[in-house]
Motif scaffolding. Structure first.
Motif, PDB file in Angstrom:
ATOM      1  N   ALA A   4      66.811 -62.067   4.798  1.00  0.00           N
ATOM      2  CA  ALA A   4      67.609 -60.849   4.723  1.00  0.00           C
ATOM      3  C   ALA A   4      69.023 -61.256   4.327  1.00  0.00           C
ATOM      4  O   ALA A   4      69.694 -61.939   5.100  1.00  0.00           O
ATOM      5  CB  ALA A   4      67.625 -60.159   6.082  1.00  0.00           C
ATOM      6  N   PRO A   5      69.487 -60.871   3.151  1.00  0.00           N
ATOM      7  CA  PRO A   5      70.820 -61.301   2.705  1.00  0.00           C
ATOM      8  C   PRO A   5      71.940 -60.918   3.674  1.00  0.00           C
ATOM      9  O   PRO A   5      72.956 -61.609   3.743  1.00  0.00           O
ATOM     10  CB  PRO A   5      71.004 -60.591   1.361  1.00  0.00           C
ATOM     11  N   VAL A   6      71.755 -59.837   4.458  1.00  0.00           N
ATOM     12  CA  VAL A   6      72.801 -59.432   5.402  1.00  0.00           C
ATOM     13  C   VAL A   6      72.974 -60.472   6.513  1.00  0.00           C
ATOM     14  O   VAL A   6      74.033 -60.559   7.139  1.00  0.00           O
ATOM     15  CB  VAL A   6      72.487 -58.027   5.988  1.00  0.00           C
ATOM     16  N   MET A   7      71.938 -61.291   6.731  1.00  0.00           N
ATOM     17  CA  MET A   7      72.032 -62.340   7.748  1.00  0.00           C
ATOM     18  C   MET A   7      72.671 -63.581   7.114  1.00  0.00           C
ATOM     19  O   MET A   7      71.984 -64.514   6.690  1.00  0.00           O
ATOM     20  CB  MET A   7      70.650 -62.661   8.331  1.00  0.00           C
ATOM     21  N   GLY A  43      62.882 -53.124  -0.335  1.00  0.00           N
ATOM     22  CA  GLY A  43      63.883 -54.131  -0.703  1.00  0.00           C
ATOM     23  C   GLY A  43      65.184 -53.558  -1.228  1.00  0.00           C
ATOM     24  O   GLY A  43      66.073 -54.307  -1.631  1.00  0.00           O
ATOM     25  N   TRP A  44      65.345 -52.222  -1.207  1.00  0.00           N
ATOM     26  CA  TRP A  44      66.515 -51.631  -1.877  1.00  0.00           C
ATOM     27  C   TRP A  44      67.845 -52.157  -1.365  1.00  0.00           C
ATOM     28  O   TRP A  44      68.764 -52.420  -2.134  1.00  0.00           O
ATOM     29  CB  TRP A  44      66.466 -50.099  -1.872  1.00  0.00           C
ATOM     30  N   ARG A  45      67.922 -52.351  -0.044  1.00  0.00           N
ATOM     31  CA  ARG A  45      69.203 -52.834   0.513  1.00  0.00           C
ATOM     32  C   ARG A  45      69.547 -54.222  -0.023  1.00  0.00           C
ATOM     33  O   ARG A  45      70.666 -54.505  -0.417  1.00  0.00           O
ATOM     34  CB  ARG A  45      69.101 -52.952   2.036  1.00  0.00           C
ATOM     35  N   GLU A  88      72.347 -58.038  -3.691  1.00  0.00           N
ATOM     36  CA  GLU A  88      72.296 -59.090  -4.725  1.00  0.00           C
ATOM     37  C   GLU A  88      73.135 -58.698  -5.931  1.00  0.00           C
ATOM     38  O   GLU A  88      73.692 -59.542  -6.621  1.00  0.00           O
ATOM     39  CB  GLU A  88      70.847 -59.307  -5.198  1.00  0.00           C
ATOM     40  N   GLU A  89      73.206 -57.377  -6.188  1.00  0.00           N
ATOM     41  CA  GLU A  89      73.887 -56.928  -7.394  1.00  0.00           C
ATOM     42  C   GLU A  89      75.396 -56.790  -7.221  1.00  0.00           C
ATOM     43  O   GLU A  89      76.107 -56.551  -8.188  1.00  0.00           O
ATOM     44  CB  GLU A  89      73.264 -55.600  -7.868  1.00  0.00           C
ATOM     45  N   THR A  90      75.894 -56.945  -5.990  1.00  0.00           N
ATOM     46  CA  THR A  90      77.353 -56.801  -5.806  1.00  0.00           C
ATOM     47  C   THR A  90      78.039 -58.172  -5.843  1.00  0.00           C
ATOM     48  O   THR A  90      77.432 -59.190  -5.632  1.00  0.00           O
ATOM     49  CB  THR A  90      77.701 -56.110  -4.480  1.00  0.00           C
TER      50      THR A  90
END
Ligand code: AMP
Ligand code: GLY
Length: 424
Positions: A233-236, A415-417, A422-424
């Motif tokens: 999870a990229p937020v982690m 996976g939208w979040r 990833e795109e920011t």
């Protein structure tokens, strides 16, 4: 060694798929299993609630180790019964399984060992529970204490809803699970999960994941067991992972150890990433479903060796290797799920979906001759591994499109979040 895996979901297919790669494995059995698991294990028609049947099967088939997939048998003491019979098991004792089996138990442990979690109080009757609402802000969270198949949590948006939820719990809406109620403060933030493998003293980070609980696109509609997930999870971020390990997981292990009930197995922490950092929403004492389906394809090391080290208390001597790639799984469910749905509808095209490294883990499937049938709510998990979540998402949906199942549906935005991040 001969291994018996217990369960029948996508989680257990992912575990069977991974265990089957172990050089330590002689023969893999699974009870009760499903049509996908039957490709890698010999399935036995025994339910996970049938402890006597399981013990018998172990003796008759020279099983030396049992991997317990779901929480029910753990909370009901199967690991303890197997130990008494001299059979090893992956998963915690009944006492330690209270971390999932009783929300009040976990909240008290958090309070005693200073583990960040929402403020709370436990109640065994409605009058004092309702009076406690006077000091709580709205929204407020009402929880049935025990196992309620993921349904025992009510986020009350008004005082009336909160009182109704308290009455419902004590009136038996969640069966035995509601004989006690936990009322807790509502936490704001983004949710994520962290999985740690524990051997009683040491915790090894397995990875992070996020799932999609709601049935509809844009996270709308009723809650389900999970319609898809991705890992990591990229937020982690590394900082969030470090804080979760040191502020939540490590003190939990130390607390359980000091109570004389060391925790062995999977600690699956459901987290809220608040403005103060990670806070514990709840623990599960087993792998998540569908989170397991995205952890297993990323694990390069021998799962069986790690599980045995967890049971033996020797995790410090081990290291796990993980792929740098991202995994994403899309759940295909029967139309109508999570409410009522048709059974015995035919599915085709799984082989075509499994091209190019995509794996389809089965949940509610059965085979009759050459034909594959859907027999459950969540039925398939189309799982892809790729450099980015966005690529894994594209690859997984390509797999989904190759499957012909008239009566099935999936969310289109798993996976939208992570893709947005990833795109920011
Ligand atoms: P649980 O069954 O404990 O995982 O709770 C189900 C869901 O309810 C969680 O995934 C959260 O979305 C939500 N939830 C539970 N407790 C809280 C809380 N204290 N604050 C905000 N949301 C919560
Ligand atoms: N995916 C949520 C769970 O396994 O509890």
């Amino acid at each position: 060694m001969n291994i018996l895996l217990l369960g029948s979901g996508g989680r257990e297919h992912a575990l069977a798929w991974k265990l089957n790669q172990s050089p330590k494995l002689s023969k893999l059995y699974c009870a009760p299993g499903n049509a996908g698991i039957a490709q890698v294990a010999q399935c036995a028609d025994i339910q996970v609630t049938d402890h006597a049947g399981i013990l018998n099967f172990c003796k008759n088939n020279k099983i030396s180790y049992v991997v317990i997939g779901p929480e029910g048998p753990l909370v009901n003491g199967l690991a303890d019964e197997l130990a008494q019979a001299g059979i090893g098991a992956f998963g915690p004792s009944a006492y330690a399984s209270q971390l999932e089996g009783s929300k009040g138990f976990t909240k008290d442990l958090c309070a005693e060992f200073n583990i960040p979690t929402a403020a709370y109080k436990r109640f065994t009757e409605a009058v004092s529970a309702k009076a406690f609402l006077d000091v709580m802000s709205i929204p407020v969270v009402i929880k049935a204490d025990g196992l309620a198949a993921g349904k025992g949590v009510i986020i009350a948006e008004t005082r009336e809803q909160a009182e109704q939820a308290i009455d419902d719990c004590f009136a038996g809406s969640f069966g035995d699970a509601g004989h006690e109620v936990v009322i807790e403060a509502f936490l704001e933030g983004e949710e994520a999960s962290l999985f740690a493998l524990c051997d009683g003293q040491t915790a090894m980070l397995l990875g992070t994941a996020q799932d999609h609980k709601r049935v509809g696109d844009g996270d709308t509609g009723p809650n389900t067991g999970g319609m898809g997930a991705y890992s990591p999870a990229p937020v982690m971020t590394q900082e969030m992972i470090n804080r979760t390990m040191s502020e939540i997981i490590v003190p939990t292990l130390a607390g359980m150890h000091s109570r004389g009930h060391p925790f062995k197995g999977i600690l699956y922490a459901g987290l809220m990433l608040t403005k103060n950092g990670p806070e514990l929403i709840e623990y599960n004492v087993r792998f998540g479903d569908p989170e397991c389906q995205v952890l297993m394809p990323r694990l390069k090391s021998d799962l069986l060796e790690l599980m045995l080290a967890s049971s033996e208390g020797s995790l410090l001597e081990h290291d796990a290797q993980w792929s740098d790639e991202c995994a994403l799984t899309v759940v295909l469910a029967a139309k109508g799920y999570p409410a009522s749905y048709e059974k015995n509808t035919i599915i085709e095209g799984i082989e075509a979906a499994e091209k190019d490294g995509t794996v389809v883990f089965h949940a509610g499937t059965a085979k009759d001759g050459e034909n594959l049938f859907a027999i459950g709510g969540r039925v398939l998990n189309v799982t892809a591994l790729a450099k980015t979540v966005k690529d894994a998402q594209a690859q997984a949906y390509e797999g989904v499109n190759a499957i012909q199942w008239e009566n099935g549906f999936c969310r289109k935005d798993i996976g939208w979040r992570a893709v947005a991040r990833e795109e920011t």
